[in-house]
Design a protein around this motif. Structure first.
Motif, PDB file in Angstrom:
ATOM      1  N   ARG A   4       3.545   6.011  14.142  1.00 29.56           N
ATOM      2  CA  ARG A   4       4.120   7.326  13.882  1.00 29.56           C
ATOM      3  C   ARG A   4       5.413   7.216  13.076  1.00 29.56           C
ATOM      4  NH1 ARG A   4       2.788   7.625  19.335  1.00 29.56           N
ATOM      5  NH2 ARG A   4       1.047   8.999  19.818  1.00 29.56           N
ATOM      6  N   HIS A   5       6.129   6.105  13.262  1.00 25.31           N
ATOM      7  CA  HIS A   5       7.416   5.934  12.607  1.00 25.31           C
ATOM      8  C   HIS A   5       7.222   5.945  11.090  1.00 25.31           C
ATOM      9  CE1 HIS A   5      11.361   4.424  11.619  1.00 25.31           C
ATOM     10  NE2 HIS A   5      11.706   4.438  12.890  1.00 25.31           N
ATOM     11  N   LEU A   6       7.994   6.796  10.387  1.00 23.60           N
ATOM     12  CA  LEU A   6       7.779   6.967   8.954  1.00 23.60           C
ATOM     13  C   LEU A   6       8.093   5.710   8.157  1.00 23.60           C
ATOM     14  CD1 LEU A   6       9.065  10.603   8.306  1.00 23.60           C
ATOM     15  CD2 LEU A   6       6.751   9.799   8.769  1.00 23.60           C
ATOM     16  N   LEU A   7       9.100   4.939   8.556  1.00 23.22           N
ATOM     17  CA  LEU A   7       9.391   3.696   7.835  1.00 23.22           C
ATOM     18  C   LEU A   7       8.259   2.698   8.015  1.00 23.22           C
ATOM     19  CD1 LEU A   7      11.164   1.946   6.116  1.00 23.22           C
ATOM     20  CD2 LEU A   7      12.480   1.313   8.154  1.00 23.22           C
ATOM     21  N   ARG A   8       7.687   2.640   9.218  1.00 25.60           N
ATOM     22  CA  ARG A   8       6.544   1.740   9.432  1.00 25.60           C
ATOM     23  C   ARG A   8       5.347   2.177   8.590  1.00 25.60           C
ATOM     24  NH1 ARG A   8       6.941  -1.976  13.356  1.00 25.60           N
ATOM     25  NH2 ARG A   8       8.633  -1.815  14.868  1.00 25.60           N
ATOM     26  N   ARG A   9       5.157   3.475   8.440  1.00 20.28           N
ATOM     27  CA  ARG A   9       4.071   3.952   7.593  1.00 20.28           C
ATOM     28  C   ARG A   9       4.326   3.623   6.131  1.00 20.28           C
ATOM     29  NH1 ARG A   9       1.647   9.741   9.706  1.00 20.28           N
ATOM     30  NH2 ARG A   9       0.589   8.876  11.543  1.00 20.28           N
ATOM     31  N   LEU A  10       5.588   3.684   5.707  1.00 17.21           N
ATOM     32  CA  LEU A  10       5.912   3.322   4.331  1.00 17.21           C
ATOM     33  C   LEU A  10       5.694   1.829   4.095  1.00 17.21           C
ATOM     34  CD1 LEU A  10       6.911   4.485   1.663  1.00 17.21           C
ATOM     35  CD2 LEU A  10       9.256   4.017   2.408  1.00 17.21           C
ATOM     36  N   LEU A  11       6.020   1.015   5.091  1.00 26.73           N
ATOM     37  CA  LEU A  11       5.715  -0.415   5.002  1.00 26.73           C
ATOM     38  C   LEU A  11       4.205  -0.633   4.867  1.00 26.73           C
ATOM     39  CD1 LEU A  11       8.118  -1.859   7.725  1.00 26.73           C
ATOM     40  CD2 LEU A  11       8.187  -2.417   5.291  1.00 26.73           C
ATOM     41  N   ALA A  12       3.431   0.082   5.685  1.00 30.94           N
ATOM     42  CA  ALA A  12       1.970  -0.050   5.631  1.00 30.94           C
ATOM     43  C   ALA A  12       1.430   0.385   4.275  1.00 30.94           C
ATOM     44  CB  ALA A  12       1.328   0.776   6.746  1.00 30.94           C
ATOM     45  N   PHE A  13       2.015   1.437   3.705  1.00 33.86           N
ATOM     46  CA  PHE A  13       1.603   1.914   2.378  1.00 33.86           C
ATOM     47  C   PHE A  13       1.787   0.820   1.328  1.00 33.86           C
ATOM     48  CE2 PHE A  13       3.238   3.650  -1.663  1.00 33.86           C
ATOM     49  CZ  PHE A  13       2.106   4.318  -2.108  1.00 33.86           C
ATOM     50  N   ASN A  14       2.926   0.118   1.381  1.00 36.67           N
ATOM     51  CA  ASN A  14       3.194  -0.939   0.413  1.00 36.67           C
ATOM     52  C   ASN A  14       2.271  -2.133   0.608  1.00 36.67           C
ATOM     53  OD1 ASN A  14       5.890  -0.681  -1.391  1.00 36.67           O
ATOM     54  ND2 ASN A  14       6.042   0.600   0.430  1.00 36.67           N
ATOM     55  N   ILE A  15       2.053  -2.533   1.868  1.00 35.72           N
ATOM     56  CA  ILE A  15       1.142  -3.647   2.137  1.00 35.72           C
ATOM     57  C   ILE A  15      -0.271  -3.299   1.686  1.00 35.72           C
ATOM     58  CG2 ILE A  15       0.126  -5.072   3.955  1.00 35.72           C
ATOM     59  CD1 ILE A  15       3.008  -5.732   3.537  1.00 35.72           C
ATOM     60  N   LEU A  16      -0.692  -2.061   1.937  1.00 37.34           N
ATOM     61  CA  LEU A  16      -2.009  -1.617   1.501  1.00 37.34           C
ATOM     62  C   LEU A  16      -2.144  -1.711  -0.015  1.00 37.34           C
ATOM     63  CD1 LEU A  16      -4.761  -0.219   1.873  1.00 37.34           C
ATOM     64  CD2 LEU A  16      -3.542   1.969   1.904  1.00 37.34           C
ATOM     65  N   GLY A  17      -1.121  -1.262  -0.738  1.00 33.46           N
ATOM     66  CA  GLY A  17      -1.171  -1.332  -2.191  1.00 33.46           C
ATOM     67  C   GLY A  17      -1.326  -2.754  -2.697  1.00 33.46           C
ATOM     68  N   SER A  51      -0.176  -3.857 -13.562  1.00 30.55           N
ATOM     69  CA  SER A  51       1.277  -3.727 -13.655  1.00 30.55           C
ATOM     70  C   SER A  51       1.697  -2.255 -13.592  1.00 30.55           C
ATOM     71  CB  SER A  51       1.792  -4.359 -14.949  1.00 30.55           C
ATOM     72  OG  SER A  51       1.550  -5.745 -14.969  1.00 30.55           O
ATOM     73  N   VAL A  52       0.931  -1.401 -14.264  1.00 28.64           N
ATOM     74  CA  VAL A  52       1.207   0.034 -14.192  1.00 28.64           C
ATOM     75  C   VAL A  52       1.040   0.528 -12.754  1.00 28.64           C
ATOM     76  CG1 VAL A  52       0.422   2.320 -14.920  1.00 28.64           C
ATOM     77  CG2 VAL A  52       0.598   0.470 -16.588  1.00 28.64           C
ATOM     78  N   GLY A  53      -0.010   0.038 -12.069  1.00 32.67           N
ATOM     79  CA  GLY A  53      -0.206   0.408 -10.672  1.00 32.67           C
ATOM     80  C   GLY A  53       0.953  -0.038  -9.796  1.00 32.67           C
ATOM     81  N   LEU A  54       1.463  -1.246 -10.034  1.00 33.74           N
ATOM     82  CA  LEU A  54       2.617  -1.736  -9.284  1.00 33.74           C
ATOM     83  C   LEU A  54       3.843  -0.867  -9.523  1.00 33.74           C
ATOM     84  CD1 LEU A  54       2.258  -5.604  -9.821  1.00 33.74           C
ATOM     85  CD2 LEU A  54       2.085  -4.398  -7.645  1.00 33.74           C
TER      86      LEU A  54
END
Length: 231
Positions: free
Chosen positions: A156-169, A191-194
Motif C-alpha cells: 500500500r505504501h506509495l514509495l514501495r509501489r514506486l520502487l516496484a514500478f521501477n523494478i518492473l520497468g 533508451s527512450v523507454g528508460l
C-alpha cells in the motif's frame, strides 16, 4: 548434479552470477520490511542492471542505466526513504487485515497481470533474438517482472509501489532486449523507454513528496495498516 554444473559452465559463470545478483537485489528491494534498506538495495539493483546491459553488449543502455538509474533515481529514493517518520524501524508486512472482498480483488488483479505477461512472452518467444535458455539474464528479467507485479499489488505504501514500478520497468526492458536484440535501433528504442520511465519516476517522487508535505505520512498508506478507501 553434473548436468547442472555443465549448464552453468555453458551459460558463463559471470552471467549466471549477475542474473542471481539481479534477482536477489530485486527481491530484497521489493519485500524487505525496512524501507531505507529497500531503497539501498534499489541502488544495488541499478548498479547490477548497468553491468547486465554491458554484459549483453549494449553500451548505450549501460550508460543510460548508470546515469538515470544509479546516478539520479537511486539518490532520490534514498532521500525519500530517510524522510519518512519511523524509517529507521522495521516496517510490518501487509497482513491483509481488510475485508476478504478487497483481498480477492487484489489477488485477481495480480493474477490477471501474470496471465497477460505470460501470454505475451509465449506469443513472442519464437521471435526472440536471444533465447532465454542461452541467456540467464533474460530469465532473470521474467522473474523480476513477475515479482515486481506481485509487489505492486501487495504493498500500500506509495514509495514501495514506486520502487516496484521501477523494478518492473527494468524487467520489461530486459525482455525487450531479448526480443529485439542489441542492434543500434533496439538500443535507441529501449533508451527512450528508460528515459520515459525515469521521468515517470521523478513525477511520482515529486507527488509523494508533496503529499507528505501537505497531509503527512498517513496520506501515503502503510503496509499492515489499511489506507482509508484503498482497494
Amino acid at each position: 548434479m553434473i548436468a547442472f554444473f555443465e549448464a552453468i559452465a555453458a551459460f558463463g559463470v559471470i552471467e549466471v552470477l549477475l542474473a542471481l545478483g539481479l534477482m536477489v537485489s530485486a527481491l530484497v528491494c521489493l519485500f524487505d520490511r525496512h524501507l531505507v534498506r529497500a531503497c539501498y538495495f534499489f541502488v544495488v539493483f541499478a548498479a547490477a542492471m548497468t553491468v547486465a546491459w554491458w554484459q549483453l553488449g549494449t553500451p548505450w543502455l549501460a550508460t543510460a542505466e548508470l546515469v538515470l538509474g544509479l546516478g539520479l533515481t537511486g539518490p532520490v529514493f534514498l532521500c525519500l526513504g530517510h524522510v519518512f517518520p519511523g524509517a529507521s524501524s522495521s516496517l510490518e508486512r501487509d497482513n491483509f487485515s481488510e475485508p476478504r472482498s478487497r483481498v480477492a480483488i487484489r489477488v485477481l488483479l495480480a493474477l490477471a497481470w501474470f496471465v497477460m505477461v505470460g501470454a505475451a512472452i509465449r506469443t513472442v518467444i519464437a521471435d526472440m533474438a536471444y533465447s532465454p535458455l542461452e541467456h540467464p539474464l533474460l530469465l532473470a528479467g521474467v522473474v523480476i517482472a513477475a515479482s515486481a507485479l506481485g509487489a505492486f499489488a501487495l504493498h500500500r505504501h506509495l514509495l514501495r509501489r514506486l520502487l516496484a514500478f521501477n523494478i518492473l520497468g527494468s524487467g520489461v526492458f530486459m525482455l525487450l532486449a531479448g526480443v529485439a536484440g542489441t542492434s543500434a535501433t533496439a538500443q535507441a528504442l529501449i533508451s527512450v523507454g528508460l528515459l520515459v520511465a525515469w521521468q515517470g519516476s521523478m513525477l511520482g517522487a515529486l507527488l509523494i513528496r508533496q503529499l507528505l508535505h501537505l497531509e503527512g505520512v498517513g496520506a501515503l498508506g502503510r503496509d499492515g495498516k489499511p489506507k482509508e478507501g484503498a482497494i
